[in-house]
Design a protein around this motif. Structure first.
Motif, short mmCIF file in Angstrom:
data_model
loop_
_atom_site.label_atom_id
_atom_site.label_comp_id
_atom_site.label_asym_id
_atom_site.label_seq_id
_atom_site.Cartn_x
_atom_site.Cartn_y
_atom_site.Cartn_z
N SER A 181 0.84 -1.21 0.00
CA SER A 181 0.00 0.00 0.00
C SER A 181 0.87 1.24 0.00
CB SER A 181 -0.87 0.05 1.26
OG SER A 181 -1.85 -0.92 1.19
N ALA A 182 1.92 1.21 0.80
CA ALA A 182 2.80 2.38 0.89
C ALA A 182 3.53 2.64 -0.42
CB ALA A 182 3.83 2.17 2.02
N LEU A 183 3.64 1.62 -1.27
CA LEU A 183 4.27 1.83 -2.58
C LEU A 183 3.31 2.53 -3.54
CD1 LEU A 183 5.95 -1.68 -3.09
CD2 LEU A 183 7.09 0.45 -2.43
N GLY A 184 2.02 2.58 -3.15
CA GLY A 184 1.06 3.31 -3.98
C GLY A 184 -0.05 2.46 -4.58
N ALA A 185 -0.04 1.14 -4.31
CA ALA A 185 -1.10 0.29 -4.90
C ALA A 185 -2.47 0.77 -4.42
CB ALA A 185 -0.87 -1.17 -4.50
N ASP A 186 -3.45 0.73 -5.32
CA ASP A 186 -4.79 1.21 -4.96
C ASP A 186 -5.50 0.24 -4.03
OD1 ASP A 186 -5.11 3.63 -6.89
OD2 ASP A 186 -4.24 2.03 -8.09
N HIS A 187 -5.30 -1.06 -4.27
CA HIS A 187 -5.85 -2.10 -3.41
C HIS A 187 -4.80 -3.17 -3.24
CE1 HIS A 187 -9.84 -0.40 -3.81
NE2 HIS A 187 -9.61 -0.32 -5.11
N VAL A 188 -4.81 -3.81 -2.08
CA VAL A 188 -3.86 -4.91 -1.85
C VAL A 188 -4.63 -6.11 -1.31
CG1 VAL A 188 -1.75 -5.64 -0.68
CG2 VAL A 188 -2.08 -3.22 -1.24
N PHE A 189 -4.37 -7.27 -1.89
CA PHE A 189 -4.95 -8.52 -1.38
C PHE A 189 -3.82 -9.49 -1.07
CE2 PHE A 189 -8.33 -6.58 -3.91
CZ PHE A 189 -9.35 -6.59 -2.98
N SER A 190 -4.12 -10.42 -0.14
CA SER A 190 -3.07 -11.32 0.30
C SER A 190 -3.39 -12.75 -0.05
CB SER A 190 -2.89 -11.19 1.82
OG SER A 190 -2.54 -9.86 2.11
N TYR A 191 -2.38 -13.42 -0.61
CA TYR A 191 -2.61 -14.81 -1.02
C TYR A 191 -2.78 -15.74 0.17
CZ TYR A 191 2.46 -15.39 -0.24
OH TYR A 191 3.71 -15.41 0.31
N ASP A 192 -2.37 -15.32 1.37
CA ASP A 192 -2.50 -16.19 2.55
C ASP A 192 -3.66 -15.76 3.46
OD1 ASP A 192 -1.31 -13.83 3.25
OD2 ASP A 192 0.15 -14.71 4.63
N ARG A 193 -4.46 -14.78 3.03
CA ARG A 193 -5.54 -14.31 3.90
C ARG A 193 -6.86 -14.18 3.16
NH1 ARG A 193 -4.35 -8.49 6.01
NH2 ARG A 193 -4.93 -8.08 3.86
N ASP A 194 -6.80 -13.67 1.92
CA ASP A 194 -8.04 -13.42 1.18
C ASP A 194 -8.36 -14.58 0.24
OD1 ASP A 194 -8.34 -10.76 2.24
OD2 ASP A 194 -6.62 -10.21 0.99
N ASP A 195 -9.63 -14.70 -0.07
CA ASP A 195 -10.03 -15.69 -1.08
C ASP A 195 -9.92 -15.00 -2.45
OD1 ASP A 195 -11.14 -17.52 -2.71
OD2 ASP A 195 -13.05 -17.68 -1.63
N LEU A 196 -8.73 -15.12 -3.03
CA LEU A 196 -8.44 -14.37 -4.26
C LEU A 196 -9.34 -14.79 -5.42
CD1 LEU A 196 -4.52 -14.26 -4.19
CD2 LEU A 196 -6.13 -12.59 -3.28
N SER A 197 -9.70 -16.08 -5.45
CA SER A 197 -10.53 -16.54 -6.57
C SER A 197 -11.90 -15.83 -6.54
CB SER A 197 -10.71 -18.05 -6.52
OG SER A 197 -11.32 -18.39 -5.30
N GLN A 198 -12.27 -15.39 -5.35
CA GLN A 198 -13.52 -14.67 -5.16
C GLN A 198 -13.34 -13.18 -5.47
OE1 GLN A 198 -15.92 -16.83 -4.17
NE2 GLN A 198 -17.44 -15.19 -4.32
#
Ligand code: NAP
Length: 308
Positions: A181-198
């Motif tokens: 986020s601090a690098l400037g990404a608008d949204h950040v998701f985590s492969y070990d926390r979020d259900d990315l396929s969703q």
């Protein structure tokens, strides 16, 4: 001159201190006294022998394609550089040495404010990130997902994409989410926390897979909209055709000039728009190089490893 290399493939302990002839500058080249060198996962592959079929080399092998140092000699046809300039260099190999000879098109002057450590780790990852974005050919308004956004290459790609005005979704581990986020990404998701396929299903026009060894590729295809692009530094997803997704494995071509990418990154840094992360600085000697390669082999390095 002294160099750190090996005369057989194997574990980090194969490194030895070598005495080699000091290189000379070619007509269009420079000789650089190395102040610090970056250590890349690629150097570990060279050392272990994993690259020997793809890139046959003769022993002794001295790895190292990322350096920063002082020019001590210039070729007769070199313009715009002088002895004493502190430059960032991207030689093909041989960076773990006291001196390196390289064509002048592989070097740029180090921005004054950039630390030696930052400069030593910039070349390979920065050039890769810069050209991966060119290969992705993002159009205005297109959404980009970067897998491996916390990594050495991915973190630079996030910053370049933001500077170029794109909307960026970064994927990293949850421990690195704030960093991305601090690098400037608008949204950040985590492969070990979020259900990315969703949450990422059909979200992007382009996926840039900069995860370690293409760990995101099996899943990543689901994140691209039909007709989009999937650009990877390593492996490509299967069945991309079924979704009419253009799958591109990024390769260096002769049109990709180190000087152009490094010049762009140096300007970005001068404009305070580029953060560079150093993981650890080790001594530029036998002990340091063995320690750095032990860390590289563990594949758990956050940021760049530097020999100084
Ligand atoms: N370094 C170079 O110049 C260069 C050049 C060409 C190609 N490559 C290749 O590009 C890849 C990335 O290189 P790098 O130097 O940036 O590596 P790195 O610094 O180790 O970064 C790896 C990235 O992959 C992420 N990752 C790890 N496990 C993952 C998983 N299971 N699912 C999704 N993401 C995962 C990491 O996230 P967390 O750290 O947050 O867990 C991190 O963001 C490597 O395969 C490398 O061989 C590198």
């Amino acid at each position: 001159m002294k160099a750190l290399g090996f005369t057989k493939y194997g574990d980090p302990e194969v490194f030895e201190e070598l005495e080699l002839p000091k290189p000379k500058a070619s007509e269009k080249g420079v000789v650089i006294k190395v102040l610090a060198a970056g250590v890349n996962p690629y150097d570990g592959l060279l050392r272990s022998g994993a690259m020997q079929k793809m890139r046959p080399l003769e022993f002794p092998i001295v790895p190292g394609s990322d350096i920063v140092g002082e020019i001590t000699e210039i070729g007769s046809k070199v313009k715009n550089y002088a002895v004493g300039d502190i430059v960032i260099g991207h030689p093909a190999i041989g960076g773990y040495s006291e001196y390196v000879a390289t064509p002048s098109y592989n070097v740029v002057k180090k921005p004054k404010e950039m630390t030696i450590e930052e400069a030593a780790g910039l070349a390979s990852v920065g050039i890769t990130a810069y050209y991966a974005l060119q290969v992705a050919k993002l159009k205005k308004g297109e959404k980009l997902i970067i897998l491996g956004a916390s990594g050495a290459v991915g973190s630079i790609a996030v910053q370049i994409a933001k500077e170029q005005g794109h909307k960026v979704i970064g994927v990293a581990s949850s421990k690195n989410a704030d960093y991305v986020s601090a690098l400037g990404a608008d949204h950040v998701f985590s492969y070990d926390r979020d259900d990315l396929s969703q949450v990422l299903h059909n979200k992007a026009n382009v996926v840039l897979d900069m995860s370690f060894g293409g760990k995101g590729s099996a899943e990543g295809l689901h994140y691209v909209k039909r007709g989009g692009r999937y650009v990877s530094l390593t492996s490509l997803p299967e069945n991309a055709d079924e979704k009419k997704v253009k799958a591109i494995r990024m390769k260096r071509s002769k049109d990709m000039k180190d000087k152009e990418a490094l010049g762009y990154l140096a300007d970005l840094y001068r404009a305070h728009k580029l953060q560079l992360k150093t993981a650890e600085v080790l001594t530029f000697d036998l002990r340091g190089v063995i320690g750095a390669h032990q860390l590289i082999d563990k594949k758990q390095v956050a940021g760049k490893l530097i020999l100084k």
